[in-house]
Design a protein around this motif. Sequence first.
Motif, PDB file in Angstrom:
ATOM      1  N   MET A 254      25.943  -6.832  -9.404  1.00 32.10           N
ATOM      2  CA  MET A 254      25.097  -8.006  -9.145  1.00 32.10           C
ATOM      3  C   MET A 254      25.326  -9.073 -10.203  1.00 32.10           C
ATOM      4  SD  MET A 254      20.966  -8.150  -8.929  1.00 32.10           S
ATOM      5  CE  MET A 254      20.952  -7.114  -7.460  1.00 32.10           C
ATOM      6  N   ALA A 255      25.730 -10.238  -9.740  1.00 32.87           N
ATOM      7  CA  ALA A 255      25.967 -11.333 -10.686  1.00 32.87           C
ATOM      8  C   ALA A 255      24.631 -11.796 -11.264  1.00 32.87           C
ATOM      9  CB  ALA A 255      26.667 -12.481  -9.993  1.00 32.87           C
ATOM     10  N   LEU A 256      24.679 -12.329 -12.458  1.00 29.81           N
ATOM     11  CA  LEU A 256      23.451 -12.758 -13.114  1.00 29.81           C
ATOM     12  C   LEU A 256      22.789 -13.906 -12.363  1.00 29.81           C
ATOM     13  CD1 LEU A 256      24.511 -12.596 -16.842  1.00 29.81           C
ATOM     14  CD2 LEU A 256      22.908 -11.128 -15.633  1.00 29.81           C
ATOM     15  N   ASN A 257      23.586 -14.681 -11.650  1.00 31.78           N
ATOM     16  CA  ASN A 257      23.008 -15.825 -10.939  1.00 31.78           C
ATOM     17  C   ASN A 257      22.454 -15.422  -9.573  1.00 31.78           C
ATOM     18  OD1 ASN A 257      25.384 -15.296  -9.657  1.00 31.78           O
ATOM     19  ND2 ASN A 257      26.299 -17.309  -9.972  1.00 31.78           N
ATOM     20  N   THR A 258      22.659 -14.161  -9.202  1.00 25.94           N
ATOM     21  CA  THR A 258      22.156 -13.725  -7.908  1.00 25.94           C
ATOM     22  C   THR A 258      20.638 -13.561  -7.962  1.00 25.94           C
ATOM     23  OG1 THR A 258      24.202 -12.514  -7.555  1.00 25.94           O
ATOM     24  CG2 THR A 258      22.361 -11.983  -6.106  1.00 25.94           C
ATOM     25  N   GLU A 259      19.971 -14.151  -7.037  1.00 28.66           N
ATOM     26  CA  GLU A 259      18.520 -14.030  -6.970  1.00 28.66           C
ATOM     27  C   GLU A 259      18.128 -12.647  -6.462  1.00 28.66           C
ATOM     28  OE1 GLU A 259      15.879 -16.055  -7.724  1.00 28.66           O
ATOM     29  OE2 GLU A 259      17.349 -17.286  -8.784  1.00 28.66           O
ATOM     30  N   LEU A 260      17.017 -12.173  -6.943  1.00 24.67           N
ATOM     31  CA  LEU A 260      16.455 -10.936  -6.420  1.00 24.67           C
ATOM     32  C   LEU A 260      15.743 -11.266  -5.115  1.00 24.67           C
ATOM     33  CD1 LEU A 260      14.914  -9.553  -9.733  1.00 24.67           C
ATOM     34  CD2 LEU A 260      17.117  -8.982  -8.732  1.00 24.67           C
ATOM     35  N   ASP A 261      16.068 -10.544  -4.050  1.00 27.23           N
ATOM     36  CA  ASP A 261      15.404 -10.817  -2.772  1.00 27.23           C
ATOM     37  C   ASP A 261      14.179  -9.914  -2.611  1.00 27.23           C
ATOM     38  OD1 ASP A 261      16.290  -8.332  -2.064  1.00 27.23           O
ATOM     39  OD2 ASP A 261      17.805  -9.037  -0.660  1.00 27.23           O
ATOM     40  N   ALA A 262      13.570  -9.989  -1.458  1.00 28.29           N
ATOM     41  CA  ALA A 262      12.328  -9.247  -1.222  1.00 28.29           C
ATOM     42  C   ALA A 262      12.549  -7.733  -1.323  1.00 28.29           C
ATOM     43  CB  ALA A 262      11.761  -9.607   0.157  1.00 28.29           C
ATOM     44  N   HIS A 263      13.715  -7.259  -0.852  1.00 29.72           N
ATOM     45  CA  HIS A 263      14.007  -5.832  -0.956  1.00 29.72           C
ATOM     46  C   HIS A 263      14.064  -5.396  -2.416  1.00 29.72           C
ATOM     47  CE1 HIS A 263      14.508  -4.966   3.211  1.00 29.72           C
ATOM     48  NE2 HIS A 263      15.570  -5.737   3.388  1.00 29.72           N
ATOM     49  N   ASP A 264      14.771  -6.165  -3.242  1.00 27.26           N
ATOM     50  CA  ASP A 264      14.880  -5.812  -4.666  1.00 27.26           C
ATOM     51  C   ASP A 264      13.505  -5.781  -5.324  1.00 27.26           C
ATOM     52  OD1 ASP A 264      17.701  -5.620  -4.753  1.00 27.26           O
ATOM     53  OD2 ASP A 264      17.855  -7.799  -4.796  1.00 27.26           O
ATOM     54  N   THR A 265      12.683  -6.746  -4.985  1.00 28.88           N
ATOM     55  CA  THR A 265      11.340  -6.805  -5.567  1.00 28.88           C
ATOM     56  C   THR A 265      10.532  -5.570  -5.201  1.00 28.88           C
ATOM     57  OG1 THR A 265      11.381  -9.220  -5.501  1.00 28.88           O
ATOM     58  CG2 THR A 265       9.223  -8.164  -5.665  1.00 28.88           C
ATOM     59  N   ARG A 266      10.623  -5.156  -3.959  1.00 25.83           N
ATOM     60  CA  ARG A 266       9.884  -3.962  -3.545  1.00 25.83           C
ATOM     61  C   ARG A 266      10.419  -2.721  -4.237  1.00 25.83           C
ATOM     62  NH1 ARG A 266       8.368  -3.809   2.740  1.00 25.83           N
ATOM     63  NH2 ARG A 266       7.170  -2.086   1.854  1.00 25.83           N
ATOM     64  N   ILE A 267      11.742  -2.666  -4.394  1.00 25.57           N
ATOM     65  CA  ILE A 267      12.343  -1.529  -5.102  1.00 25.57           C
ATOM     66  C   ILE A 267      11.841  -1.476  -6.542  1.00 25.57           C
ATOM     67  CG2 ILE A 267      14.521  -0.681  -6.070  1.00 25.57           C
ATOM     68  CD1 ILE A 267      15.870  -1.695  -3.445  1.00 25.57           C
ATOM     69  N   LEU A 268      11.806  -2.631  -7.207  1.00 16.39           N
ATOM     70  CA  LEU A 268      11.332  -2.676  -8.590  1.00 16.39           C
ATOM     71  C   LEU A 268       9.873  -2.253  -8.685  1.00 16.39           C
ATOM     72  CD1 LEU A 268      12.997  -5.987  -9.861  1.00 16.39           C
ATOM     73  CD2 LEU A 268      13.638  -3.646 -10.430  1.00 16.39           C
ATOM     74  N   ALA A 269       9.079  -2.675  -7.712  1.00 18.39           N
ATOM     75  CA  ALA A 269       7.665  -2.292  -7.721  1.00 18.39           C
ATOM     76  C   ALA A 269       7.521  -0.778  -7.575  1.00 18.39           C
ATOM     77  CB  ALA A 269       6.912  -3.017  -6.602  1.00 18.39           C
ATOM     78  N   GLU A 270       8.250  -0.201  -6.647  1.00 17.23           N
ATOM     79  CA  GLU A 270       8.141   1.245  -6.413  1.00 17.23           C
ATOM     80  C   GLU A 270       8.620   2.053  -7.607  1.00 17.23           C
ATOM     81  OE1 GLU A 270       6.750   2.839  -3.990  1.00 17.23           O
ATOM     82  OE2 GLU A 270       6.384   1.194  -2.590  1.00 17.23           O
ATOM     83  N   LEU A 271       9.747   1.661  -8.200  1.00 18.14           N
ATOM     84  CA  LEU A 271      10.299   2.444  -9.307  1.00 18.14           C
ATOM     85  C   LEU A 271       9.494   2.276 -10.598  1.00 18.14           C
ATOM     86  CD1 LEU A 271      14.167   2.160  -8.799  1.00 18.14           C
ATOM     87  CD2 LEU A 271      12.676   4.123  -8.381  1.00 18.14           C
TER      88      LEU A 271
ATOM     89  N   GLU B 243      -2.523  -0.854 -19.062  1.00 12.87           N
ATOM     90  CA  GLU B 243      -1.288  -0.432 -19.701  1.00 12.87           C
ATOM     91  C   GLU B 243      -0.151  -0.351 -18.696  1.00 12.87           C
ATOM     92  OE1 GLU B 243      -1.078   2.274 -23.521  1.00 12.87           O
ATOM     93  OE2 GLU B 243      -2.234   3.237 -21.964  1.00 12.87           O
ATOM     94  N   HIS B 244       1.002  -0.809 -19.134  1.00 10.38           N
ATOM     95  CA  HIS B 244       2.218  -0.678 -18.339  1.00 10.38           C
ATOM     96  C   HIS B 244       2.080  -1.316 -16.961  1.00 10.38           C
ATOM     97  CE1 HIS B 244       3.416   1.951 -21.521  1.00 10.38           C
ATOM     98  NE2 HIS B 244       2.563   2.901 -21.195  1.00 10.38           N
ATOM     99  N   GLN B 245       1.476  -2.476 -16.907  1.00 13.48           N
ATOM    100  CA  GLN B 245       1.395  -3.194 -15.640  1.00 13.48           C
ATOM    101  C   GLN B 245       2.813  -3.415 -15.088  1.00 13.48           C
ATOM    102  OE1 GLN B 245      -0.955  -4.252 -13.742  1.00 13.48           O
ATOM    103  NE2 GLN B 245      -0.081  -5.923 -12.564  1.00 13.48           N
ATOM    104  N   PRO B 246       3.093  -2.948 -13.863  1.00 10.85           N
ATOM    105  CA  PRO B 246       4.416  -3.212 -13.284  1.00 10.85           C
ATOM    106  C   PRO B 246       4.632  -4.718 -13.141  1.00 10.85           C
ATOM    107  CG  PRO B 246       3.265  -1.506 -12.036  1.00 10.85           C
ATOM    108  CD  PRO B 246       2.266  -2.095 -13.008  1.00 10.85           C
ATOM    109  N   MET B 247       5.795  -5.173 -13.542  1.00 11.98           N
ATOM    110  CA  MET B 247       6.067  -6.611 -13.509  1.00 11.98           C
ATOM    111  C   MET B 247       7.108  -6.926 -12.439  1.00 11.98           C
ATOM    112  SD  MET B 247       4.063  -7.939 -15.754  1.00 11.98           S
ATOM    113  CE  MET B 247       4.703  -9.557 -16.171  1.00 11.98           C
ATOM    114  N   LEU B 248       6.831  -7.977 -11.689  1.00 14.74           N
ATOM    115  CA  LEU B 248       7.756  -8.448 -10.665  1.00 14.74           C
ATOM    116  C   LEU B 248       8.159  -9.876 -10.997  1.00 14.74           C
ATOM    117  CD1 LEU B 248       5.925  -6.999  -7.551  1.00 14.74           C
ATOM    118  CD2 LEU B 248       7.861  -6.058  -8.816  1.00 14.74           C
ATOM    119  N   PRO B 249       9.206 -10.395 -10.350  1.00  8.06           N
ATOM    120  CA  PRO B 249       9.590 -11.782 -10.626  1.00  8.06           C
ATOM    121  C   PRO B 249       8.385 -12.692 -10.436  1.00  8.06           C
ATOM    122  CG  PRO B 249      11.245 -10.718  -9.269  1.00  8.06           C
ATOM    123  CD  PRO B 249      10.085  -9.757  -9.377  1.00  8.06           C
TER     124      PRO B 249
END
Lengths: 163, 163
Positions: free
Chosen positions: B1-18, B141-147
């Motif tokens: 994933m390039a640094l300039n690539t935006e995180l889409d809705a799928h990525d955001t949900r994955i980050l929230a779950e993990l 504590e440890h609030q999950p953070m999203l974009p």
Amino acid sequence: MALNTELDAHDTRILAELQGDARLTMAELGRRVHLSQPAVTERVRKLEAAGVITGYRATVDLTKLGYGIRALIRVGRAEYARVVKLIQQTPECINAYNVTGEDSWILEIAVIDVAHLDAVVTKFCILTETATSIILNPAREHQPMLPPQRDSVRPPIRKVINA
Amino acid sequence: MALNTELDAHDTRILAELQGDARLTMAELGRRVHLSQPAVTERVRKLEAAGVITGYRATVDLTKLGYGIRALIRVGRAEYARVVKLIQQTPECINAYNVTGEDSWILEIAVIDVAHLDAVVTKFCILTETATSIILNPAREHQPMLPPQRDSVRPPIRKVINA
DNA sequence: GATGAAAGGACTAAACC
DNA sequence: GGTTTAGTCCTTTCATC
């Protein structure tokens, strides 16, 4: 695992490994701590059931999510319930600690930029006085913690007592 | 994933779950975010490779490990290298932040009891002035953070600019 | 707690859309 | 970039030592 059960050397090694990498398979964890897979699986289950292990979380790079600034906000005396409510309404707040001393709260937040920081700090300024410190460099983060080695902490005192 | 690539809705949900449960299997994660297992596995791999996900760690109950007190220590101006060295020699230190403002450092520590707290604080008192706050209650504590949702942060400003 | 076996589920790689 | 399929590995549970 009963609460009065001491953690032995195997448990300590398991805790060290899982704090370093929570996604280890039980097979790999068993190899690292020199236990069979069923044995290590059962120990992890007991550590979870006893509440020693409270969860497993992915850690993310806040900068890469778009948060350019992390800061600590010290918040003075204020009505407890109002502060709690404000924290709950602040998604930028990662950690919030109610503490002793002159300040009543210390919050850790992540914000996009200075304007965003201003907006968040202002929310808490309305309640009481605040002091904001921007994090320049997290010199140490998420240090894995193991049961304390009591003898290494206070050796002179213990020697005197035991003498 | 390039640094300039935006995180889409799928990525955001994955980050929230993990961030909520780092030990989810890729199959279960795929079910939760409505992607096939190979698709979600590839996205997680890219998030790791891009440095968005920096690791996976088990969290532990410090009380159950034998640490009766958690505290934050504010440390004043002192020689940078000496503070860093002292932090490295302090296993009780969980997090250490070099910050702007009157205090130069804010440390988070876990200790067994008051005597142990005294021992750790004394190590840093020798360098410079310190202020210690005992954590009474970690309200969050440890609030999950999203974009960040930029539009929700500064809506009035954006509306004016876009008008 | 270790070992071994068997069944179910998860992961990886490939072909395909 | 996603899906499906097939093969391999892992996990879980059981029994036994």
